[in-house]
Scaffold this motif. Sequence first.
Motif, PDB file in Angstrom:
ATOM      1  N   ALA A 249       0.831  -1.206   0.000  1.00 27.23           N
ATOM      2  CA  ALA A 249       0.000   0.000   0.000  1.00 27.23           C
ATOM      3  C   ALA A 249       0.866   1.257   0.000  1.00 27.23           C
ATOM      4  O   ALA A 249       0.527   2.257  -0.653  1.00 27.23           O
ATOM      5  CB  ALA A 249      -0.933  -0.014   1.208  1.00 27.23           C
ATOM      6  N   ALA A 250       1.982   1.217   0.715  1.00 25.48           N
ATOM      7  CA  ALA A 250       2.880   2.375   0.760  1.00 25.48           C
ATOM      8  C   ALA A 250       3.605   2.567  -0.567  1.00 25.48           C
ATOM      9  O   ALA A 250       3.874   3.701  -0.986  1.00 25.48           O
ATOM     10  CB  ALA A 250       3.887   2.204   1.898  1.00 25.48           C
ATOM     11  N   ARG A 251       3.927   1.479  -1.237  1.00 23.15           N
ATOM     12  CA  ARG A 251       4.607   1.565  -2.538  1.00 23.15           C
ATOM     13  C   ARG A 251       3.752   2.332  -3.543  1.00 23.15           C
ATOM     14  O   ARG A 251       4.256   3.077  -4.387  1.00 23.15           O
ATOM     15  CB  ARG A 251       4.899   0.149  -3.049  1.00 23.15           C
ATOM     16  CG  ARG A 251       5.637   0.085  -4.368  1.00 23.15           C
ATOM     17  CD  ARG A 251       5.953  -1.356  -4.722  1.00 23.15           C
ATOM     18  NE  ARG A 251       4.752  -2.189  -4.711  1.00 23.15           N
ATOM     19  CZ  ARG A 251       4.776  -3.528  -4.681  1.00 23.15           C
ATOM     20  NH1 ARG A 251       5.925  -4.165  -4.641  1.00 23.15           N
ATOM     21  NH2 ARG A 251       3.642  -4.204  -4.696  1.00 23.15           N
ATOM     22  N   ASP A 252       2.432   2.196  -3.445  1.00 23.40           N
ATOM     23  CA  ASP A 252       1.506   2.919  -4.325  1.00 23.40           C
ATOM     24  C   ASP A 252       1.249   4.343  -3.859  1.00 23.40           C
ATOM     25  O   ASP A 252       0.751   5.164  -4.627  1.00 23.40           O
ATOM     26  CB  ASP A 252       0.168   2.181  -4.416  1.00 23.40           C
ATOM     27  CG  ASP A 252       0.249   0.913  -5.243  1.00 23.40           C
ATOM     28  OD1 ASP A 252       1.200   0.790  -6.042  1.00 23.40           O
ATOM     29  OD2 ASP A 252      -0.636   0.051  -5.097  1.00 23.40           O
ATOM     30  N   GLY A 253       1.529   4.640  -2.579  1.00 19.28           N
ATOM     31  CA  GLY A 253       1.302   5.978  -2.062  1.00 19.28           C
ATOM     32  C   GLY A 253       0.101   6.111  -1.154  1.00 19.28           C
ATOM     33  O   GLY A 253      -0.145   7.194  -0.607  1.00 19.28           O
TER      34      GLY A 253
END
Length: 467
Positions: free
Chosen positions: A298-302
Motif C-alpha cells: 500500500a505504501a509503494r503505491d502511495g
Amino acid sequence: MSGNTRQKLGLFSCIIMAIGSIIGASIFATTPVAIKIVGGNGVVLGFILAALVVVLRTIPELIMMAALPANGASYMYLTRLVHPVLGALDAFNQLMVGVMKIATMALTFTSYFAMLFPQIPSQVVGVAVCVLFTVISCFGVRASSIVQNISVAVLLVALGVFIFGGLGATQVSFGEVISTTVQLSSLWAAMGVMHGSLIGANVLIYAAEDVEDPGRNIPIAFAVSTIITAVLYAVMAYICVGVMPMPLFFQINTLADVADKFLSPAMLIFFITGGALLAVVTSINSAMLMFSRINFSAARDGLFPYAVCKTNKYNAPVVSLWLICIMACAFIASGFNLEDVVKITTIPGLLLAPVMFLGVFTIQKHYPNCYKNSFIKTPHWLNCVLTLAAIFVCVSLGYYVLFQMAPHNWISMVAYYAAAIIFTVWRVGYIKKTEGVNLFDKMKSTYQPWEEREKDAKAALGDKIVK
C-alpha cells in the motif's frame, strides 16, 4: 520486494511456517472463548466444521495467488483486478486486523507467562514480545524461518504431552461428546471465532514473493498444515471438555487450567513454556511476515506514506514492521483484554475480507494466460461458484459473531474506519498536489512482475495461449 533466492522459503519451511502460524494464533487463545459460546459438546464438531470453512474461504485466495503471486496479496488483487477504492478499504482493514492480531498473540503470551512469573506486569511482557519479534523480522525471511522451525518442533512435542496425558484423564467418551446435539446458532457463532483460529496458513499467500515457486508450494503447504492442525484441534478440544465436562468447562480460561488436572508440575511447566508460549511465538513471527508485506504494498503505491515501504539489506520492510509493533504495543498498553481483541478482529476478517475474493471473477480478463497456466487447474465456472460460497459463509458467520460484541467493541471499530476514510480523502488530495497524479490511478497501475509472468505463461502454453 521479491528478494534474492537465498532469502526465499522452500516447501518444508512453508509448511512449518504455516503450522506455527495456525497453532499459535488459535488453540491457546480461542478455545476457551468458543467453549463458552457453544458449550463443551459442540466445540469438537465446531473445530472440524471450522476447518472446512477455512478451506472454502481460502480457495479464492489460493486461486489468485497460484496465478499471480504477490506480496500484500489482497491489496494487490483488489487494486489491480477490481477497483482501487476496494483496495484502500482492504489495506486499512488489514492494518487494523494485523495490529490487533499481534496484540491478541502478545496478550495470550502474557496470560501464560504470568503463570511462571506473576510478578512481572503483563503489559511489560506483551510489549517486550512485540519488540523482540519485530527485531527478528528485520533480519529477513531466513531468520524468521529458522526461529519458526525450532519453535514448531518443540511446540509439537509439548502438544503431544498434552494430548497423550489428557486422553488418560477424560471423564466423558469421545462418542458422547460428538453425538450430543447443540444449538445451531451458537455453533455457527463459535465457528466464527474458531474459523479465525485455523486461518493462519494464509500468511504465505501475503508473502508469496518471498517463497520459492509460490504457485505450487503455497497450495501444498496450506493443505498439509490445515489438515494437521485441524486434527490436533479436534483432539485437544475433546480433551478439554472430557477432562472438565459440563459445568466445569465454564472455568476454562486457558488450556493450562485443563493441563493442570493431569500433568505433573514439571510437565505443566514444559507445556506452558514449550507449548503455549512457543505457539504464540510462532504466530507472532509469521504475522509479522504477513501484515508487514500488505502495508509495504500500500505504501509503494502511495496510499500509506512512502517511508513505510523502505527495506533494509535483508529485504525486510523495516518501517512497516516497526509501525505494526508500535501500534500493537499501544493497544496492549490501552488495556484491551484478550476476549475484546479476539471478537474485534473476527468481524473485519469475516465481513470485509470477502471483498478481496471479487478478483476471482475478473482475473481471467486481465491475465488469461497466467490463469490458464496456474498450478490450480479447476475451471473458471467452478472457481466462481466456490468464491460465491466462500463469500456467503464468511458473511453468515460474521453476522452471528456480531451479536457477541459489546458496545465498546462497536465504538472502537466505527471510530477506526471513520479515521481511515478521513485519512484517505486527505491522502488523495496530498498526492494530487505534490505529484500531480490521481492516487487511485497509481493504485491500479500495471504491476511489472505480473506482466512478465503473463509473457512466460504464453511461452509455456504455446499454441494453447488465450488471445
